[in-house]
Design an enzyme around this catalytic site. Structure first.
Site, PDB file in Angstrom:
ATOM      1  CG  ASN A   9      -0.725   3.639   5.317  1.00 46.19           C
ATOM      2  OD1 ASN A   9      -1.047   2.536   5.526  1.00 46.19           O
ATOM      3  ND2 ASN A   9      -2.050   4.426   4.956  1.00 46.19           N
ATOM      4  CD1 TRP A  10       4.877   0.223   3.455  1.00 49.65           C
ATOM      5  CD2 TRP A  10       5.094  -2.092   3.947  1.00 49.65           C
ATOM      6  NE1 TRP A  10       6.449   0.011   3.696  1.00 49.65           N
ATOM      7  CE2 TRP A  10       6.440  -1.245   4.185  1.00 49.65           C
ATOM      8  CE3 TRP A  10       4.768  -3.212   4.318  1.00 49.65           C
ATOM      9  CZ2 TRP A  10       7.514  -2.254   4.452  1.00 49.65           C
ATOM     10  CZ3 TRP A  10       5.966  -3.950   4.862  1.00 49.65           C
ATOM     11  CH2 TRP A  10       7.217  -3.535   4.833  1.00 49.65           C
ATOM     12  CE  LYS A  11      -1.437   4.946   0.965  1.00 48.32           C
ATOM     13  NZ  LYS A  11      -2.297   6.147   0.309  1.00 48.32           N
ATOM     14  CG  HIS A  95      -5.840   6.147   5.499  1.00 46.21           C
ATOM     15  ND1 HIS A  95      -6.170   6.043   4.145  1.00 46.21           N
ATOM     16  CD2 HIS A  95      -4.429   6.633   5.385  1.00 46.21           C
ATOM     17  CE1 HIS A  95      -5.142   6.815   3.456  1.00 46.21           C
ATOM     18  NE2 HIS A  95      -3.999   6.860   4.330  1.00 46.21           N
ATOM     19  CD  GLU A  97      -5.848   5.106   0.733  1.00 47.32           C
ATOM     20  OE1 GLU A  97      -5.299   3.920   1.216  1.00 47.32           O
ATOM     21  OE2 GLU A  97      -5.068   6.291   0.224  1.00 47.32           O
ATOM     22  CD  GLU A 167      -2.759  10.931   6.304  1.00 47.85           C
ATOM     23  OE1 GLU A 167      -1.666  10.483   6.140  1.00 47.85           O
ATOM     24  OE2 GLU A 167      -3.816   9.731   6.102  1.00 47.85           O
ATOM     25  N   GLY A 173      -1.224  10.774  -1.696  1.00 46.16           N
ATOM     26  CA  GLY A 173      -1.072   9.979  -2.913  1.00 46.16           C
ATOM     27  C   GLY A 173      -1.083  10.792  -4.358  1.00 46.16           C
ATOM     28  CB  SER A 213       2.371  14.329  -1.415  1.00 46.79           C
ATOM     29  OG  SER A 213       1.238  13.825  -1.983  1.00 46.79           O
ATOM     30  N   GLY A 234       2.901   7.556   2.794  1.00 48.95           N
ATOM     31  CA  GLY A 234       2.506   6.228   2.202  1.00 48.95           C
ATOM     32  C   GLY A 234       3.577   6.210   1.145  1.00 48.95           C
ATOM     33  N   GLY A 235       3.331   6.582  -0.076  1.00 48.50           N
ATOM     34  CA  GLY A 235       4.299   6.076  -1.206  1.00 48.50           C
ATOM     35  C   GLY A 235       5.696   6.120  -0.879  1.00 48.50           C
TER      36      GLY A 235
HETATM   37  C1  PEP Z   1      -1.279   8.020   3.400  1.00 51.44           C
HETATM   38  O1  PEP Z   1      -1.103   6.824   3.006  1.00 51.44           O
HETATM   39  O2  PEP Z   1      -1.812   8.278   4.721  1.00 51.44           O
HETATM   40  C2  PEP Z   1      -0.583   8.839   2.541  1.00 51.44           C
HETATM   41  C3  PEP Z   1      -0.420  10.031   3.114  1.00 51.44           C
HETATM   42  O3  PEP Z   1       0.042   8.639   1.522  1.00 51.44           O
HETATM   43  P1  PEP Z   1       0.992   9.533   0.773  1.00 51.44           P
HETATM   44  O4  PEP Z   1       2.293   9.588   1.301  1.00 51.44           O
HETATM   45  O5  PEP Z   1       1.378   8.513  -0.729  1.00 51.44           O
HETATM   46  O6  PEP Z   1       0.309  10.785   0.099  1.00 51.44           O
END
Ligand code: PEP
Length: 249
Positions: A9-11, A95, A97, A167, A173, A213, A234-235
Site C-alpha cells: 500500500n503506497w498511500k 484503511h 487512515e 491492522e 507506520g 510495520s 505500507g512503508g
Molecule cells: C499500511 O499502510 O496498511 C501499513 C500497514 O503501513 P506500514 O507497513 O508502514 O505499517
C-alpha cells in the site's frame, strides 16, 4: 486451500513515472499467482499506467479507496465500476487512515464493500481489533465488531471474495510490528467472527492478512501462522528491492 497474498500500500506516494518504473522493475520477478498473489495499491492517478505496465505479469494493481456510488454528482470520488472497467480488480477499503483522517465509519465502509462487490471488485477490508458482543440464539460471543459492521448484510457467496487486513492502528507506520503470536490470535478471532456470521466453510476460505510495520525480518514468522494468509505492507512496499524481498520471502 487459501492462497497467500503479499500486498503493498503506497498511500499518497510516488509520481506516475516512478510508479511505472517500479512496476517495470519488479514484474518479471514475481511468484506464480497460483502459489502466491502479489497486489500493489497505488494513488488513483497512477493506476491505469501501472495496469498497462503490468500487463502479462502476475502483478495485480489495486485502488486505495473508492466511493459507494457508481456515478453522479460526487466531486473528487472514484467509481467502483470505473475502476473495474480499467482492469483494476482490487480495492482497499476502510484503511485506518481513511477512518481517522477522512472520518469514514463502519456504515460507510459497509456501503463501499457492497458497491465494490457489485462492480466486480475484490475488496481488501482493513480492520483493527475493536471487540464487541454478538448474541446469536442464547449464546453471547465476543467478536471483532468492525467485521460485523463492515461485512453487514453481504451474501455468503460474496464474503469469500473479500480479503480482510487485520491492522492494529498502533502498529501502522510506527516500525513496531505486533508479535506474530498475537497477530495470529487477532486473525484467528476475525476468522471466528466470520464463522459466527457465515459458517465455518466460508470462514475457512476467507483470506486474512496482517498489516502493521511488516518488514523483511518479520514476514516469515507472520506468514508461517495458521490464520495469517499474507501481509499488507505500507512503508516496506515503497522500495522495489525491499518489496521483492517481501514477495519472495
Ligand atoms: C499500511 O499502510 O496498511 C501499513 C500497514 O503501513 P506500514 O507497513 O508502514 O505499517
Amino acid at each position: 486451500m487459501r492462497s497467500p497474498i503479499v500486498a503493498g500500500n503506497w498511500k499518497m506516494n510516488k509520481t506516475v513515472e516512478e510508479a511505472v518504473d517500479f512496476v517495470n522493475q519488479i514484474k518479471d520477478h514475481l511468484p506464480d499467482p497460483s502459489v502466491q498473489e502479489t497486489v500493489l495499491a497505488a494513488p488513483t492517478i497512477a493506476l491505469v499506467p501501472m495496469v498497462k505496465a503490468a500487463q502479462g505479469s502476475p502483478l495485480k494493481i489495486a485502488a486505495e479507496n473508492c466511493y459507494y456510488k457508481d456515478a453522479g454528482a460526487y466531486t473528487g470520488e472514484t467509481s467502483p465500476t470505473t475502476l473495474y472497467s480499467a482492469n483494476i480488480h482490487h480495492v482497499i477499503l476502510g484503511h485506518s487512515e481513511r477512518r481517522r483522517l477522512f472520518n469514514e465509519n463502519d456504515q460507510m465502509i459497509n456501503l463501499k464493500v457492497h458497491a465494490a462487490l457489485a462492480a466486480g471488485l475484490c475488496p481488501i477490508v482493513c480492520c483493527d481489533d475493536t471487540m464487541g458482543r454478538r448474541v446469536a440464539g442464547k449464546k453471547v460471543h465476543w467478536v471483532v465488531s468492525r467485521i460485523l459492521a463492515d461485512l453487514h448484510d453481504l451474501k455468503a457467496a460474496d464474503v469469500e471474495k473479500v480479503t480482510i487486513a487485520y491492522e492494529p492502528s498502533w502498529a501502522i507506520g510506527t516500525g513496531e510490528s505486533m508479535d506474530p503470536a498475537q497477530a495470529e490470535e487477532g486473525c484467528y478471532l476475525i476468522r471466528q467472527t466470520i464463522a459466527d456470521m457465515y459458517g465455518d466453510e466460508i470462514a475457512d476460505n476467507v483470506r486474512i492478512l496482517y498489516g502493521g510495520s511488516v518488514n523483511t525480518s518479520n514476514i516469515n514468522r507472520l506468514m508461517a501462522s495458521e490464520d495469517i494468509d499474507g501481509v499488507l505492507a505500507g512503508g516496506a512496499s515503497l522500495d522495489p528491492d525491499t518489496f521483492l524481498n517481501l514477495v519472495n520471502h
